[in-house]
Structure formats: C-alpha cells, structure tokens
Design a protein around this motif. Structure first.
Motif, short mmCIF file in Angstrom:
data_model
loop_
_atom_site.label_atom_id
_atom_site.label_comp_id
_atom_site.label_asym_id
_atom_site.label_seq_id
_atom_site.Cartn_x
_atom_site.Cartn_y
_atom_site.Cartn_z
N ALA A 119 -40.12 24.84 13.68
CA ALA A 119 -40.71 24.66 11.52
C ALA A 119 -42.28 25.00 12.11
N ILE A 120 -42.90 24.90 10.76
CA ILE A 120 -43.92 25.61 10.43
C ILE A 120 -44.39 24.25 10.48
N ASN A 121 -44.26 23.51 9.64
CA ASN A 121 -45.71 22.47 9.69
C ASN A 121 -46.07 21.34 10.57
N GLU A 122 -44.48 21.33 11.07
CA GLU A 122 -44.83 19.60 11.38
C GLU A 122 -43.43 18.96 11.86
N MET A 123 -43.25 18.58 13.23
CA MET A 123 -42.23 18.13 13.82
C MET A 123 -42.13 16.33 13.21
N ARG A 124 -41.54 16.11 13.28
CA ARG A 124 -41.84 14.18 13.43
C ARG A 124 -40.44 13.33 13.88
N LEU A 125 -40.95 12.26 14.52
CA LEU A 125 -40.12 11.69 14.63
C LEU A 125 -40.18 10.79 14.23
N GLU A 126 -39.41 10.04 13.42
CA GLU A 126 -39.51 8.26 12.52
C GLU A 126 -38.53 7.65 12.60
N ASN A 127 -38.30 6.96 12.40
CA ASN A 127 -37.79 4.99 12.07
C ASN A 127 -37.87 4.15 11.06
N ILE A 128 -37.71 4.34 9.98
CA ILE A 128 -37.86 3.62 8.75
C ILE A 128 -37.07 1.81 8.77
N ALA A 148 -45.25 2.19 16.61
CA ALA A 148 -45.37 2.25 15.35
C ALA A 148 -43.65 3.19 14.92
N ASN A 149 -44.38 3.18 13.31
CA ASN A 149 -42.50 4.15 12.91
C ASN A 149 -42.67 5.55 13.17
N GLY A 150 -43.02 6.22 13.80
CA GLY A 150 -42.88 7.69 14.79
C GLY A 150 -44.28 8.29 14.93
N VAL A 151 -44.13 9.22 15.50
CA VAL A 151 -44.94 10.55 15.31
C VAL A 151 -45.27 11.64 14.91
N ARG A 214 -32.27 4.40 18.21
CA ARG A 214 -31.31 3.82 17.22
C ARG A 214 -31.74 4.12 16.32
N ASP A 215 -31.53 4.93 14.98
CA ASP A 215 -31.71 5.11 13.71
C ASP A 215 -32.47 5.84 13.52
N ILE A 216 -33.50 7.01 14.62
CA ILE A 216 -34.26 7.35 14.62
C ILE A 216 -34.53 8.88 13.68
N SER A 217 -34.68 9.55 12.71
CA SER A 217 -34.82 10.67 12.20
C SER A 217 -35.84 11.68 13.23
N LEU A 218 -34.84 12.76 12.62
CA LEU A 218 -36.13 13.88 13.16
C LEU A 218 -36.56 14.62 12.30
N VAL A 219 -37.20 15.34 11.93
CA VAL A 219 -36.91 15.98 10.30
C VAL A 219 -38.50 17.49 10.94
N PHE A 220 -37.63 18.15 10.49
CA PHE A 220 -38.28 19.59 10.24
C PHE A 220 -38.79 20.02 9.73
N VAL A 227 -29.08 15.13 14.42
CA VAL A 227 -28.50 14.81 16.11
C VAL A 227 -28.14 13.90 16.15
N ASP A 228 -27.01 13.46 16.81
CA ASP A 228 -27.09 11.49 17.09
C ASP A 228 -27.30 11.33 18.57
N ASP A 229 -27.47 10.22 19.15
CA ASP A 229 -28.38 10.17 20.03
C ASP A 229 -28.89 11.04 20.98
N VAL A 230 -29.64 10.84 20.35
CA VAL A 230 -30.91 11.90 21.23
C VAL A 230 -31.84 10.68 22.55
N ILE A 231 -32.07 12.06 23.65
CA ILE A 231 -32.67 11.20 24.66
C ILE A 231 -33.77 11.73 24.68
N GLN A 232 -34.31 12.65 24.51
CA GLN A 232 -35.11 13.20 25.03
C GLN A 232 -36.02 14.83 23.93
N VAL A 233 -36.81 14.42 23.63
CA VAL A 233 -37.71 15.85 22.54
C VAL A 233 -38.83 16.51 23.26
N ASP A 234 -38.81 17.26 23.54
CA ASP A 234 -39.87 18.38 24.67
C ASP A 234 -40.84 19.10 22.80
#
Length: 263
Positions: A119-128, A148-151, A214-220, A227-234
């Motif tokens: 990503a050039i701007n941001e990476m978000r982990l969000e759960n709505i 939170a809703n995410g980071v 579960r239900d997380i959105s990974l946005v770049f 992607v499904d079944d996220v375990i870890q994000v570095d």
C-alpha cells in the motif's frame, strides 16, 4: 521517444483532459502503451492515483507517475486541469523533480500460507460487524490489546488520508516512519490501550494477532484483500518506492494549504 499510458477518472472533464494529453504526446512522437509504459499520466484525484499505482504495482519502481487534478482531493496530483499545457511542457522537456515515496508491505499469514500485500497510503484491519480484539506487538514484543473497530497503519504519504480523520499526525514526506492508529477504540475503566497514534521507524515491524479474526476486512489503500482465515499480519515499511514527478518550487506547505486550508 517515450512510452506512456493514461489512467483517468471516468468523468467528462477528465476524459477531455485525457484526449488533450494523449494527442499532444503522440504529436511529439511519444508512444501510447498501456502494458509497458515509462510514464503514467494520472488524471483525476487521489483515488485515481491509488488505482494507477495498484494497476502497475508489478513494475512500480520502473515507471514515473504524473498527476493532473480533476477530482475532489488532489494531494498526490501535481497540476490542475487548467495547467495541462504547463504539465506537458514540463514532462516533454524533463523539467521535473523525482520524488520517491515508500510503500507499506504486509505479510499476511493464513491457514493457506503467507500472502504479501502493498500500500502507498495505509493498511487497515477493520471489522464492521462487531468489536475486534487485536493484540499488537512491536518487533515481536507485546505492546497492547486493542478493542476497536480495527487498526490503521499509514505511511507519511497516507498520513493526510484516512489516518488524518482518525486524529493521526500529518508527517512530512522524506521522514521514513509509519504510524499506527486505532479505529473507533473502546476506552473505559475495564478496557484501555495506548489510545493515541504511535509512530515507529522504518526498522520496526507491527504484528497483529487475534483469537478471532472472523469477519475481518484487510484493506490496502482502496483494495480489499481476498483472504480468509487470517492468523497474523506483520506490517512494515517496504523497500519498494513509488516515483512521482514533482513541479519545481511546489512545497509541502503549499500542498497542505491547497488541500486542507484553502486560505
């Protein structure tokens, strides 16, 4: 003789500007090539810039991006549509400055293996759907538990985007850091985290884990990762850089005033 392509916002003003840019460059013996351009002229706003970057992500270091503003926010774009002749003269005669902006990279571990995203701007982990519990570590050492809703992790380029709406700091380009902000964090006498933006160096890594993604959105930027079944994000600053063509004498302070203050 150079190869170029155009990524334009699909509105009448942008399309008219696109036709003018294309015809002028072809008249100067430039070659239009969408598959292997050297210059990518982006006509629109910051959203169009993001679209162009992700379209040419596999060859981003070998192209040159020039932005012409016709959208709602033009922090990345260098010229307005009224300045198209000046922009083309600058481009044809190479009277520009190159500015490199570093990207974020994220290693996403899932049950199916590792996946790399940029990503050039941001990476978000969000759960709505519900409050998301996220464990945050820096260089492998646990820092905090966020509810939170995410980071959101942003680059200096992205500090004026979604990060700014979260209360994050605006960071001058050239400072090689990344910034972590909570998205709608919960803070009371039972749950409390840092609750403020955290700026880390380009040598550090943020690690995010949870007992239930579960239900997380990974946005770049504007791209939702499939992607499904996220375990870890570095997440860290990447060595990959996006080359922008800049107008000489156009300062960062001018860019901030034009985009946000308009005095």
């Amino acid at each position: 003789m150079f190869k170029f392509s155009i990524v334009a916002k699909p509105d009448l003003i942008s399309k008219k500007c696109e036709e003018e840019v294309k015809s002028t460059l072809i008249a100067n013996s430039w070659i239009y090539d969408e598959n292997d351009p050297y210059y990518v002229i982006v006509i629109g706003g910051d959203g169009t810039i993001l679209r162009a970057i992700h379209r040419y992500l596999d060859k981003i270091e070998s192209i040159r991006l020039l932005g012409i503003h016709t959208g709602t926010l033009g922090f990345f774009t260098e010229y307005n549509c009224e300045d198209v002749n000046e922009a083309l003269e600058t481009l044809i005669n190479k009277r520009y400055i190159l500015e490199y902006r570093r990207m974020l990279e994220a290693d996403v571990l899932t049950k199916d293996g590792k996946h790399m995203f940029y990503a050039i701007n941001e990476m978000r982990l969000e759960n709505i759907m519900r409050t998301q519990v996220i464990e945050v570590a820096i260089d492998g050492e646990h820092l905090e538990t966020i509810r939170a809703n995410g980071v959101c992790v942003s680059t200096p380029s992205g500090s004026t985007a979604y990060n700014k709406s979260l209360g994050g700091a605006v960071i001058c380009p050239g400072i090689e850091v990344m910034q972590l902000c909570e998205v709608a964090g919960i803070h009371h006498n039972r749950y409390h985290s840092l609750g403020s933006p955290l700026i880390a160096s380009d040598q550090q890594t943020f690690t995010f884990t949870s007992s239930d993604f579960r239900d997380i959105s990974l946005v770049f930027d504007h791209v939702v990762a499939n992607v499904d079944d996220v375990i870890q994000v570095d997440t860290r600053l990447s060595t990959r850089k996006v080359p922008f063509l800049r107008k000489k004498g156009f300062s960062f302070a001018q860019r901030l005033r034009n985009s946000f203050i308009n005095d």
